[in-house]
Design a protein around this motif. Structure first.
Motif, PDB file in Angstrom:
ATOM      1  N   PRO A 118      -3.891  -3.002 -11.703  1.00  0.00           N
ATOM      2  CA  PRO A 118      -2.747  -3.714 -11.125  1.00  0.00           C
ATOM      3  C   PRO A 118      -3.075  -4.182  -9.706  1.00  0.00           C
ATOM      4  O   PRO A 118      -3.867  -3.544  -9.006  1.00  0.00           O
ATOM      5  N   ALA A 119      -2.449  -5.257  -9.297  1.00  0.00           N
ATOM      6  CA  ALA A 119      -2.671  -5.793  -7.947  1.00  0.00           C
ATOM      7  C   ALA A 119      -2.430  -4.684  -6.927  1.00  0.00           C
ATOM      8  O   ALA A 119      -1.389  -4.024  -6.967  1.00  0.00           O
ATOM      9  N   PRO A 120      -3.393  -4.427  -6.031  1.00  0.00           N
ATOM     10  CA  PRO A 120      -3.212  -3.319  -5.085  1.00  0.00           C
ATOM     11  C   PRO A 120      -1.997  -3.531  -4.177  1.00  0.00           C
ATOM     12  O   PRO A 120      -1.653  -4.671  -3.852  1.00  0.00           O
ATOM     13  N   ALA A 121      -1.375  -2.413  -3.797  1.00  0.00           N
ATOM     14  CA  ALA A 121      -0.108  -2.497  -3.055  1.00  0.00           C
ATOM     15  C   ALA A 121      -0.248  -3.230  -1.721  1.00  0.00           C
ATOM     16  O   ALA A 121       0.720  -3.815  -1.236  1.00  0.00           O
ATOM     17  N   PHE A 122      -1.457  -3.229  -1.130  1.00  0.00           N
ATOM     18  CA  PHE A 122      -1.578  -3.893   0.182  1.00  0.00           C
ATOM     19  C   PHE A 122      -1.395  -5.415   0.097  1.00  0.00           C
ATOM     20  O   PHE A 122      -1.121  -6.054   1.092  1.00  0.00           O
ATOM     21  N   ILE A 123      -1.500  -5.984  -1.132  1.00  0.00           N
ATOM     22  CA  ILE A 123      -1.300  -7.435  -1.209  1.00  0.00           C
ATOM     23  C   ILE A 123       0.172  -7.834  -1.041  1.00  0.00           C
ATOM     24  O   ILE A 123       0.512  -9.009  -1.023  1.00  0.00           O
ATOM     25  N   ALA A 124       1.031  -6.811  -0.886  1.00  0.00           N
ATOM     26  CA  ALA A 124       2.443  -7.125  -0.632  1.00  0.00           C
ATOM     27  C   ALA A 124       2.585  -8.012   0.611  1.00  0.00           C
ATOM     28  O   ALA A 124       3.521  -8.802   0.713  1.00  0.00           O
ATOM     29  N   HIS A 125       1.635  -7.890   1.560  1.00  0.00           N
ATOM     30  CA  HIS A 125       1.685  -8.741   2.756  1.00  0.00           C
ATOM     31  C   HIS A 125       1.610 -10.213   2.362  1.00  0.00           C
ATOM     32  O   HIS A 125       2.264 -11.066   2.959  1.00  0.00           O
ATOM     33  N   VAL A 126       0.789 -10.475   1.346  1.00  0.00           N
ATOM     34  CA  VAL A 126       0.663 -11.861   0.869  1.00  0.00           C
ATOM     35  C   VAL A 126       1.898 -12.224   0.044  1.00  0.00           C
ATOM     36  O   VAL A 126       2.492 -13.296   0.221  1.00  0.00           O
ATOM     37  N   LEU A 127       2.299 -11.316  -0.848  1.00  0.00           N
ATOM     38  CA  LEU A 127       3.435 -11.608  -1.738  1.00  0.00           C
ATOM     39  C   LEU A 127       4.715 -11.882  -0.949  1.00  0.00           C
ATOM     40  O   LEU A 127       5.542 -12.691  -1.359  1.00  0.00           O
ATOM     41  N   ASP A 128       4.861 -11.173   0.190  1.00  0.00           N
ATOM     42  CA  ASP A 128       6.084 -11.307   0.992  1.00  0.00           C
ATOM     43  C   ASP A 128       5.932 -12.297   2.147  1.00  0.00           C
ATOM     44  O   ASP A 128       6.827 -12.407   2.981  1.00  0.00           O
TER      45      ASP A 128
END
Ligand SMILES: C[S@@+](CC[C@H](N)C(=O)[O-])C[C@H]1O[C@@H](n2cnc3c(N)ncnc32)[C@H](O)[C@@H]1O
Length: 224
Positions: A32-42
């Motif tokens: 699964p997409a690693p949680a740190f990519i939330a910076h990009v997603l958000d």
């Protein structure tokens, strides 16, 4: 002008190489997409590329719906969806990773989201959805479907939990390394037994909307 052209060529090459390498890795190593990519997603950039209101309109999300945001991640869309379904509706924000859901919890605790009380967080996988048959009005998957190890099985589960006439909206964004062509998304949805309703957007950012077709009425089979 020449400098801009050179920059564009460099950018094109970087995206091309990123796509090739990322797709090779994804073929052999599914995670699964690693949680740190939330910076990009958000990020603001992402919101500009994929405004939540556009997704809401494309998916046909309306007041009062019981909606599953499958693979909600850090909730980039779960909160706007919750506002769109209103207090008579519910958003089930489901993700396989606790680290993603934790970020949604943090967002919901912010003062600007204090009025959002209709989101239920669920940690589960797409292969076994913890919902009763025919219990939801809509399932939304945003940059998720091809990340799931067995997308067809996940779509089968989605179909099970949707009510007759319910909506499945699959949105994809390039250059997500799991990005599939629109035609691939249309085919897999139809293979899973959904009826194609509408495809909107462009090459980079599209939504394919399906519906769970009404079952034929018992006894309505035509005789020869
Ligand atoms: C690229 S992120 C997209 C998140 C969110 N939909 C968005 O657009 O911001 C994909 C998300 O799908 C989740 N995911 C991947 N495989 C999954 C599975 N089998 N079941 C449930 N969620 C899954 C990941 O944990 C991740 O949060």
């Amino acid at each position: 002008m020449t400098a801009i052209k050179v920059l564009l060529v460099i950018l094109g090459c970087v995206i091309f190489i990123h796509q090739i390498l990322a797709r090779i890795v994804r073929r052999f190593w599914h995670f699964p997409a690693p949680a740190f990519i939330a910076h990009v997603l958000d990020s603001k950039f992402r919101r500009r590329m994929q405004p939540p209101d556009t997704l809401i309109a494309r998916a046909g999300i309306t007041e009062g719906m019981k909606l599953l945001d499958l693979g909600c991640g850090s909730g980039a869309f779960a909160i706007p969806f919750a506002r769109a379904v209103g207090e008579n509706g519910t958003v089930y924000a489901l993700d396989i990773q606790a680290a993603m859901l934790k970020q949604l919890v943090t967002k919901l605790a912010r003062p600007e989201n204090s009025g959002v009380t209709n989101i239920k967080l669920i940690r589960a996988g797409a292969h076994n959805l913890p919902f009763a048959d025919n219990s939801l009005d809509a399932v939304v998957m945003t940059t998720v479907l091809q990340e799931i190890p067995d997308p067809l099985r996940a779509l089968g589960e989605t179909k099970r939990v949707l009510r007759e006439g319910g909506i499945l909206a699959v949105t994809e964004l390039f250059p997500d390394p799991d990005y599939p062509l629109k035609s691939t998304t249309m085919k897999i949805g139809q293979r899973a037994g959904f009826t194609l309703n509408e495809a909107s957007g462009n090459f980079w950012n599209y939504t394919v909307k399906f519906t769970k077709q009404q079952s034929p009425l018992p006894g309505s089979v035509l005789s020869a």
